[in-house]
Write an enzyme that holds these catalytic residues in place. Sequence first.
Site, short mmCIF file in Angstrom:
data_model
loop_
_atom_site.label_atom_id
_atom_site.label_comp_id
_atom_site.label_asym_id
_atom_site.label_seq_id
_atom_site.Cartn_x
_atom_site.Cartn_y
_atom_site.Cartn_z
N HIS A 298 -3.51 7.24 1.94
CA HIS A 298 -3.88 5.90 1.52
C HIS A 298 -5.28 5.62 2.04
CE1 HIS A 298 -4.09 1.69 0.87
NE2 HIS A 298 -3.90 1.37 2.14
N ASN B 113 -10.05 -0.08 -0.55
CA ASN B 113 -8.59 -0.02 -0.45
C ASN B 113 -8.00 -0.62 -1.72
OD1 ASN B 113 -5.86 -0.45 0.09
ND2 ASN B 113 -6.20 -1.16 2.19
N CYS C 208 0.81 -1.22 0.00
CA CYS C 208 0.00 0.00 0.00
C CYS C 208 0.85 1.27 0.00
CB CYS C 208 -0.95 0.00 1.19
SG CYS C 208 -2.10 -1.39 1.21
#
Length: 321
Positions: free
Chosen positions: A248, A278, A113
Amino acid sequence: MIRAAIKGSGSALPRKVVTNEELAARVDTSDEWIVERTGIRQRYIAGADEFTSTLAMEASRKALEAAGITPETIDLIVLATATPDNTFPATATKVQEALGCNGCIAFDVQAVCSGFLYALATADSLLKTGMAKRALVIGAETFSRILDWEDRTTCVLFGDGAGAVVLEAAEGDTEAPGILASRLHADGAQHDLLYVDGGPSTTQTVGHLRMRGREVFRHAVVNLADVLKEVLDDAGVSASDIDWVVPHQANARILDATARKLGLPMEKIVVTVDRHANTSAASVPLAFDTAVRDGRIKPGDLVMFEAMGGGFTWGASLVRY
């Protein structure tokens, strides 16, 4: 001083939208449960003919168009992904071939990520050395391919997508567009809190994502607050100077905690997790492009990128757009 400025951005999403209600028909969950804990209402899932590379290509073409430049002027492609098309060659080389950036440097980085932050800092460094003049920095993922669709604690969290920016090296002062400061970190001692239980060297399988969510959340809040302070100190600015934070998009609770730690109102946080879920390395550039195209982020704005991912890895970059 040489500055790497963002000249254009682009993003791409798969065709298929999967709502919380649709997931509730597959696993023991509900729309209310997912929204309350994550803020996610839907996600995009890649079809059989959609890959990390094809999403990256689409996002890159849009970024090039927004920048007003042609592919053959790109000297460098850095693509962040944890879900490459193949173990090798690098997915970046597929993008290079498709765009016609023949002969340019092209490679992947893998920091899950945090991947886009790692890719951005890498490209920034290479542009400052003079090795390249223009770069494509991409975050692209098809995380749906590594999810355990029987595990309700993880399968509801993720989606697929891609985002890209064009960087260009130019002389500029601290008020000129460009990357002002970046910091990257990693802590391999925490690898078993967020990982995939497979790989070519260990199991000869792709494996599935595994996560201990509460512990990840606890580390994320502390690590992100620390790295944001480091970047602000490096750039010599205060949190109140920031126009936008593009974090993020892990879940709404982490976004809320980040805003509180910075002492910023949620109105300054770009939030797309409700629509995109996500998307790992694609998360930050996808959210950034969304906010640029809807008019929130404007030229001259001071924008903070931040992310944390498996490894653990984490980082932040402060950019004058």
